[in-house]
Design a protein around this motif. Structure first.
Motif, PDB file in Angstrom:
ATOM      1  N   GLU A  61       0.836  -1.191   0.000  1.00  0.00           N
ATOM      2  CA  GLU A  61       0.000   0.000   0.000  1.00  0.00           C
ATOM      3  C   GLU A  61       0.877   1.249   0.000  1.00  0.00           C
ATOM      4  OE1 GLU A  61      -2.685  -0.053   3.304  1.00  0.00           O
ATOM      5  OE2 GLU A  61      -3.053  -2.193   3.095  1.00  0.00           O
ATOM      6  N   THR A 107       1.949   4.661   7.563  1.00  0.00           N
ATOM      7  CA  THR A 107       0.956   4.976   8.600  1.00  0.00           C
ATOM      8  C   THR A 107       0.096   3.776   8.948  1.00  0.00           C
ATOM      9  OG1 THR A 107      -0.596   5.771   6.921  1.00  0.00           O
ATOM     10  CG2 THR A 107       0.831   7.412   7.973  1.00  0.00           C
ATOM     11  N   SER A 108       0.056   2.755   8.084  1.00  0.00           N
ATOM     12  CA  SER A 108      -0.831   1.615   8.341  1.00  0.00           C
ATOM     13  C   SER A 108      -0.068   0.305   8.524  1.00  0.00           C
ATOM     14  CB  SER A 108      -1.824   1.473   7.186  1.00  0.00           C
ATOM     15  OG  SER A 108      -1.132   1.164   5.996  1.00  0.00           O
ATOM     16  N   TYR A 109       1.226   0.393   8.795  1.00  0.00           N
ATOM     17  CA  TYR A 109       2.031  -0.834   8.857  1.00  0.00           C
ATOM     18  C   TYR A 109       1.600  -1.783   9.967  1.00  0.00           C
ATOM     19  CZ  TYR A 109       4.704   1.144  12.751  1.00  0.00           C
ATOM     20  OH  TYR A 109       5.070   1.665  13.954  1.00  0.00           O
ATOM     21  N   LYS A 110       1.116  -1.255  11.105  1.00  0.00           N
ATOM     22  CA  LYS A 110       0.705  -2.137  12.209  1.00  0.00           C
ATOM     23  C   LYS A 110      -0.481  -2.993  11.795  1.00  0.00           C
ATOM     24  CE  LYS A 110       2.436   0.728  15.972  1.00  0.00           C
ATOM     25  NZ  LYS A 110       2.115   1.500  17.168  1.00  0.00           N
ATOM     26  N   GLN A 111      -1.434  -2.390  11.141  1.00  0.00           N
ATOM     27  CA  GLN A 111      -2.612  -3.122  10.682  1.00  0.00           C
ATOM     28  C   GLN A 111      -2.216  -4.149   9.624  1.00  0.00           C
ATOM     29  OE1 GLN A 111      -5.674  -0.673   9.029  1.00  0.00           O
ATOM     30  NE2 GLN A 111      -6.902  -2.409   8.344  1.00  0.00           N
ATOM     31  N   VAL A 112      -1.360  -3.753   8.692  1.00  0.00           N
ATOM     32  CA  VAL A 112      -0.924  -4.667   7.625  1.00  0.00           C
ATOM     33  C   VAL A 112      -0.175  -5.855   8.223  1.00  0.00           C
ATOM     34  CG1 VAL A 112       0.604  -4.871   5.615  1.00  0.00           C
ATOM     35  CG2 VAL A 112      -0.855  -2.858   5.872  1.00  0.00           C
ATOM     36  N   ALA A 121      -0.419  -7.034  11.343  1.00  0.00           N
ATOM     37  CA  ALA A 121      -1.354  -7.830  12.137  1.00  0.00           C
ATOM     38  C   ALA A 121      -2.188  -8.740  11.234  1.00  0.00           C
ATOM     39  CB  ALA A 121      -2.248  -6.916  12.962  1.00  0.00           C
ATOM     40  N   GLU A 122      -2.671  -8.208  10.123  1.00  0.00           N
ATOM     41  CA  GLU A 122      -3.463  -9.018   9.200  1.00  0.00           C
ATOM     42  C   GLU A 122      -2.613 -10.104   8.551  1.00  0.00           C
ATOM     43  OE1 GLU A 122      -5.153  -6.232   6.474  1.00  0.00           O
ATOM     44  OE2 GLU A 122      -6.502  -5.359   7.985  1.00  0.00           O
TER      45      GLU A 122
END
Length: 85
Positions: free
Chosen positions: A63, A68-73, A75-76
């Motif tokens: 992405e 900014t979204s690495y934690k969500q990526v 975790a998924e």
């Protein structure tokens, strides 16, 4: 040691070398000079260019807002990979 002292020391040591050793020294000096010339004439490449040359850029798709979204990526991704345990 100064440059003059270094040169004098080299000349003293060269006097005691065999022809074969002198040829090796000459080849080494040529190699050092060639490396020095190629480094000075080659344009300085930046980090981006080095990664581009290595083939690492474009080897995966992510992405654009990963910073900014690495934690969500992560975790998924880990949930998919390790959820079976």
């Amino acid at each position: 040691m100064t440059t003059t002292e270094l040169r004098q020391e080299l000349l003293k040591k060269i006097d005691h070398l065999s022809d074969q050793q002198l040829n090796q020294v000459l080849k080494f000096i040529d190699q050092v000079n060639q490396e020095n010339n190629s480094q000075s004439t080659a344009p300085e490449t930046g980090t981006y260019e080095k990664f581009l040359q290595s083939g690492l850029i474009g080897c995966v798709e992510i992405e654009e807002n990963l910073s900014t979204s690495y934690k969500q990526v992560l975790a998924e991704g880990w949930a998919k990979k390790y959820d079976h345990r």
